[in-house]
Enzyme design. Structure first.
Site, PDB file in Angstrom:
ATOM      1  N   ASP A  66      15.303  23.528  -6.613  1.00  0.00           N
ATOM      2  CA  ASP A  66      15.817  22.626  -5.582  1.00  0.00           C
ATOM      3  C   ASP A  66      15.133  22.922  -4.254  1.00  0.00           C
ATOM      4  OD1 ASP A  66      17.757  20.914  -6.441  1.00  0.00           O
ATOM      5  OD2 ASP A  66      19.390  21.884  -5.377  1.00  0.00           O
ATOM      6  N   TYR A  68      15.256  23.807  -0.293  1.00  0.00           N
ATOM      7  CA  TYR A  68      16.255  24.481   0.551  1.00  0.00           C
ATOM      8  C   TYR A  68      17.113  23.417   1.239  1.00  0.00           C
ATOM      9  CZ  TYR A  68      13.283  28.636   0.060  1.00  0.00           C
ATOM     10  OH  TYR A  68      12.548  29.686  -0.431  1.00  0.00           O
ATOM     11  N   PHE A  79       9.789  27.307  -2.805  1.00  0.00           N
ATOM     12  CA  PHE A  79       9.913  28.667  -2.254  1.00  0.00           C
ATOM     13  C   PHE A  79       9.430  28.795  -0.808  1.00  0.00           C
ATOM     14  CE2 PHE A  79       9.828  29.345  -6.871  1.00  0.00           C
ATOM     15  CZ  PHE A  79      10.989  30.093  -7.030  1.00  0.00           C
ATOM     16  N   HIS A 189      14.090  35.568 -12.151  1.00  0.00           N
ATOM     17  CA  HIS A 189      13.926  34.897 -10.859  1.00  0.00           C
ATOM     18  C   HIS A 189      13.884  35.930  -9.725  1.00  0.00           C
ATOM     19  CE1 HIS A 189      14.864  32.125  -7.536  1.00  0.00           C
ATOM     20  NE2 HIS A 189      14.466  31.167  -8.344  1.00  0.00           N
TER      21      HIS A 189
END
Length: 227
Positions: A66, A68, A79, A189
């Protein structure tokens, strides 16, 4: 929704934008805005990953989930956050791993990963938009159909691409990738909840460069220039 794709992407993905799911997705985003909801990233940045990393120069895919959902964070690269914004925890852990994985890597003073994108690293989120303050709010609205088709297109039309899949969500996308033609690097992750379960020490960045060099491609310079 402004569709701004670099021409080599438009050539392989152009048909997607007339499909029913995309028409419905556009309507959903219009309705969100019409209801007064703020959407991230801003319209011109939604397809930023495709602008910064041409299909013709693609070497690596790093898959996120997703964008931010905080103000001024998202700018269309997984990221990555805009310059001047606090580095989020997952990206901080990515930088920590880089520091131990790549000799001489210096942790940057910002979180803008545009320099990776410009070297052929597609920083792709599965959903390309989100409602402000509500993570996951634009999941299952059509974006995953589009980004799954992106992954399939890369798999079908390219060779020797390195896919970096962090966490269970990203790793499920391995089913879309022809592993006889491409390379997959998997680990937990980098989020604070799972980084100590195998992300730290996984060395994805040096492994990626080793593969690229074997493929006869220029390795990625992972160092981000300071502000």
């Amino acid at each position: 929704m402004a569709i701004e794709l670099e021409p080599s992407w438009l050539q392989v993905l152009g048909d997607e934008f007339g499909k029913d799911y995309m028409v419905q997705l556009r309507q959903f985003l219009k309705d969100e805005k019409g209801a007064g909801n703020k959407i991230y990233p801003k319209g011109g940045d939604i397809f930023n990953a495709f602008q910064k990393t041409p299909f013709t120069g693609l070497k690596v895919v790093i898959l996120g989930q997703d964008p931010y959902h905080g103000e001024k964070q998202a700018h269309g690269l997984s990221f990555s956050v805009q310059k001047g914004i606090t580095i989020p925890p997952s990206l901080r852990n990515i930088y920590k791993e880089l520091q131990t994985d790549i000799p001489g890597f210096v942790i940057p003073n910002h979180g803008d990963l545009t320099e990776w994108a410009e070297q052929g690293v597609l920083l792709l989120n599965a959903s390309l938009t989100v409602r402000a303050g509500l993570p996951g709010s634009h999941q299952k609205k059509g974006w995953e159909v589009f980004t799954d088709n992106v992954i399939k297109t890369i798999s079908d039309k390219k060779e020797g691409i390195v896919f970096i899949l962090w966490g269970a969500f990203a790793q499920a996308k391995a089913a879309l990738i022809d592993q006889t033609k491409h390379h997959i690097i998997k680990s937990p992750h980098p989020s604070p909840f799972s980084a100590h379960s195998g992300f730290f020490g996984s060395r994805p960045f040096s492994k990626t460069n080793e593969i690229l060099m074997k493929e006869g491609k220029q390795p990625i310079d992972w160092q981000i220039s300071p502000l």
